[in-house]
Motif scaffolding. Structure first.
Motif, short mmCIF file in Angstrom:
data_model
loop_
_atom_site.label_atom_id
_atom_site.label_comp_id
_atom_site.label_asym_id
_atom_site.label_seq_id
_atom_site.Cartn_x
_atom_site.Cartn_y
_atom_site.Cartn_z
N ASP A 210 -1.67 10.06 -7.55
CA ASP A 210 -0.85 9.16 -6.73
C ASP A 210 -1.57 7.89 -6.27
O ASP A 210 -1.06 7.17 -5.41
CB ASP A 210 -0.30 9.89 -5.48
CG ASP A 210 1.17 10.23 -5.65
OD1 ASP A 210 1.79 9.81 -6.64
OD2 ASP A 210 1.72 10.93 -4.76
N GLN A 211 -2.75 7.60 -6.81
CA GLN A 211 -3.52 6.44 -6.41
C GLN A 211 -3.68 5.46 -7.58
O GLN A 211 -3.82 5.88 -8.73
CB GLN A 211 -4.93 6.87 -5.94
CG GLN A 211 -4.94 7.93 -4.87
CD GLN A 211 -4.60 7.35 -3.50
OE1 GLN A 211 -5.25 6.43 -3.02
NE2 GLN A 211 -3.58 7.91 -2.87
N ARG A 212 -3.70 4.14 -7.27
CA ARG A 212 -4.08 3.16 -8.28
C ARG A 212 -5.56 3.37 -8.56
O ARG A 212 -6.41 3.16 -7.69
CB ARG A 212 -3.83 1.73 -7.76
CG ARG A 212 -2.36 1.41 -7.53
CD ARG A 212 -2.18 -0.06 -7.14
NE ARG A 212 -2.72 -0.35 -5.82
CZ ARG A 212 -2.00 -0.37 -4.70
NH1 ARG A 212 -0.70 -0.09 -4.74
NH2 ARG A 212 -2.56 -0.64 -3.55
N HIS A 213 -5.86 3.77 -9.79
CA HIS A 213 -7.23 4.19 -10.08
C HIS A 213 -7.49 4.01 -11.58
O HIS A 213 -6.78 4.57 -12.42
CB HIS A 213 -7.43 5.66 -9.69
CG HIS A 213 -8.85 6.12 -9.73
ND1 HIS A 213 -9.61 6.27 -8.59
CD2 HIS A 213 -9.65 6.46 -10.76
CE1 HIS A 213 -10.83 6.70 -8.93
NE2 HIS A 213 -10.87 6.81 -10.25
N ASN B 108 -9.46 4.60 -6.01
CA ASN B 108 -8.82 5.14 -4.81
C ASN B 108 -7.87 4.13 -4.16
O ASN B 108 -7.93 3.89 -2.95
CB ASN B 108 -9.85 5.63 -3.80
CG ASN B 108 -10.52 6.91 -4.26
OD1 ASN B 108 -10.02 7.63 -5.12
ND2 ASN B 108 -11.70 7.19 -3.70
N HIS B 109 -7.03 3.51 -4.97
CA HIS B 109 -5.97 2.62 -4.50
C HIS B 109 -6.47 1.23 -4.12
O HIS B 109 -5.69 0.40 -3.63
CB HIS B 109 -5.23 3.24 -3.31
CG HIS B 109 -3.74 3.17 -3.43
ND1 HIS B 109 -3.05 3.55 -4.56
CD2 HIS B 109 -2.78 2.73 -2.56
CE1 HIS B 109 -1.75 3.38 -4.37
NE2 HIS B 109 -1.56 2.87 -3.18
N TRP C 176 -3.07 5.42 -13.00
CA TRP C 176 -2.87 6.16 -11.76
C TRP C 176 -3.60 7.49 -11.85
O TRP C 176 -3.64 8.12 -12.91
CB TRP C 176 -1.38 6.44 -11.50
CG TRP C 176 -0.55 5.22 -11.29
CD1 TRP C 176 -0.03 4.40 -12.24
CD2 TRP C 176 -0.13 4.69 -10.03
NE1 TRP C 176 0.69 3.38 -11.67
CE2 TRP C 176 0.65 3.54 -10.30
CE3 TRP C 176 -0.32 5.07 -8.70
CZ2 TRP C 176 1.22 2.76 -9.30
CZ3 TRP C 176 0.26 4.30 -7.71
CH2 TRP C 176 1.02 3.17 -8.00
N ASP D 245 0.85 -1.19 0.00
CA ASP D 245 0.00 0.00 0.00
C ASP D 245 0.88 1.24 0.00
O ASP D 245 2.09 1.17 -0.21
CB ASP D 245 -0.95 -0.02 1.21
CG ASP D 245 -0.21 -0.22 2.52
OD1 ASP D 245 1.01 0.06 2.54
OD2 ASP D 245 -0.81 -0.64 3.51
N LEU D 246 0.28 2.38 0.25
CA LEU D 246 1.03 3.63 0.19
C LEU D 246 2.17 3.67 1.20
O LEU D 246 3.22 4.26 0.96
CB LEU D 246 0.09 4.81 0.42
CG LEU D 246 -0.71 5.27 -0.80
CD1 LEU D 246 -1.67 6.37 -0.40
CD2 LEU D 246 0.21 5.76 -1.91
#
Length: 320
Positions: free
Chosen positions: A96-99, A118-119, A93, A3-4
Motif C-alpha cells: 500500500d506504499q509508493r515504493h 515507504n511512500h 507499490w 498522501d495516505l
C-alpha cells in the motif's frame, strides 16, 4: 503532495457489502467479481481466497481511484493512483506504499520522476518546476532534497550539495556564457528575536543559507565532491596537453590520407599496362590482317626490284 490521508482507507472487505462474482469451494470471493462496500467505495477486479489480489480498479467515494495490481487487499506491484486534487502517481507499490520507481504529477503541473521508499521521494530523482522550467536532479531523503545534486535553470545551473532542501557548503554556478562562479553557501545565524519566536512555535526551522562567491573561472570539468576547484595553472596545462594531443592526431590523420591517395598512381600504371595488353590481345585476335600486310609488302619489294633491273638494262644499251 497527496498522501495516505487523501487517498482514504480501503475497506478490508472479507465478506461485507454487495458482491457479484465468482467464489471458490469454500464460498470465498475468488476469481473475477464486483463489490460495493458499506462506505460507498467500489471494487471491480480479481480476487483470491477472499482478498483483492491481481488486477483491479478501486474507486473511492471522494473521487479518487486506483487501477493496478493488488496482493491480499493491498496495492502491490505496478499501478496508477488518481488523487482527488488532480495529482497522479504511476509506478511501483509495496504494501500500500509508493515504493520503488515512479512518476508523480502534482496539481500545479510539477513532476517528480525517480525512486521512492515507504511512500516518500527517496534516493535519486528529478523534480521539474513547470512554471519556470527549472529542475532539480540529485539526491532525496524522506521526501526532501538532500545529497549531491544539480539545480538547472534557463541560462545557468548550480552544482553542489543539499541538506534539508537547501544548498550547503562548497559549490559552483555554471553560466551559459562560458564561465563559472565558485564559492560556498554559509548558514546565516538567527538573531535573538527569531530564536525566541521559534522556541514558542517550531524550533527546527532553518534560516536560508547565503551564497559567498570566491572566484570566477573559465569552464572546468570539476564537480563538487568536497575537493577544491583546479587552479588556473592546472587548467592551462590540461588545455596545452589537449592541444598537443589534437595536433598529433591531425598529423596522423594527414599521413593516413596521403597513403590513401597513393593508390590512384598505381592505378594509372595499371591502366597503361592494360592498354599494352589490349594491343597485344588485338594483334593476337587479328592474324589474317598481319599476313595480308606482309604479302603486300613482299609484292611491293618485288616490283621495285624489277623496275630497278629494267632501268639497269636500258642504261647498258645506251652505253653500247
Amino acid at each position: 503532495m497527496s498522501d495516505l490521508s487523501s487517498e482514504g482507507t480501503e475497506e478490508a472487505e472479507t465478506d461485507i457489502g454487495e458482491y457479484d462474482g465468482e467464489r471458490n469451494a469454500e464460498g470465498e470471493r475468488h476469481g473475477r467479481g464486483k463489490a460495493r462496500l458499506p462506505n460507498g467505495d467500489t471494487y471491480d477486479g480479481e480476487y483470491e481466497n477472499g482478498f483483492r489480489s491481481g488486477q483491479g480498479i478501486y474507486r473511492f467515494k471522494n473521487g479518487a481511484y486506483y487501477t493496478g495490481e493488488y496482493l491480499q487487499n493491498k496495492k502491490h506491484g505496478r499501478g496508477i493512483f488518481f488523487y482527488p486534487d488532480g495529482s497522479k502517481y504511476e509506478g511501483d507499490w509495496v504494501d500500500d506504499q509508493r515504493h520503488g520507481y515512479g512518476v508523480y504529477t502534482y496539481p500545479n503541473g510539477d513532476t517528480y520522476t525517480g525512486e521512492w521508499f515507504n511512500h516518500n521521494r527517496h534516493g535519486q530523482g528529478t523534480y521539474v518546476y513547470k512554471d519556470t522550467g527549472s529542475k532539480y536532479v540529485g539526491g532525496w531523503a524522506n521526501g526532501i532534497q538532500e545529497g549531491q545534486a544539480e539545480l538547472i535553470h534557463l541560462n545557468h545551473r548550480f552544482k553542489g550539495r543539499f541538506l534539508k532542501g537547501n544548498p550547503v557548503g562548497r559549490g559552483k554556478y555554471v553560466f551559459d556564457i562560458g564561465c563559472e562562479q565558485h564559492g560556498e553557501y554559509i548558514q546565516s545565524k538567527q538573531d535573538k528575536g527569531e530564536e525566541e519566536e521559534e522556541e514558542e512555535d517550531e524550533p527546527s526551522l532553518l534560516v536560508e543559507p547565503k551564497w559567498k562567491a570566491s572566484e570566477i573561472t573559465k569552464l572546468t570539468l570539476w564537480t563538487p565532491h568536497g575537493e577544491n576547484p583546479p587552479s588556473p595553472r592546472k587548467v592551462s596545462l590540461v588545455t596545452a596537453e589537449a592541444a598537443a594531443s589534437e595536433a598529433v592526431e591531425e598529423r596522423a590523420e594527414a599521413a593516413v590520407i596521403e597513403e590513401e591517395e597513393d593508390p590512384p598512381i598505381a592505378a594509372t600504371d595499371e591502366s597503361a599496362e592494360d592498354k599494352d595488353d589490349e594491343s597485344s590481345l588485338h594483334e593476337t585476335l587479328n592474324p589474317g590482317r598481319d599476313a595480308r600486310e606482309a604479302e603486300e609488302e613482299s609484292k611491293r619489294q618485288e616490283n621495285e626490284d624489277q623496275e630497278h633491273q629494267g632501268t639497269t638494262s636500258v642504261e647498258e644499251k645506251e652505253d653500247e
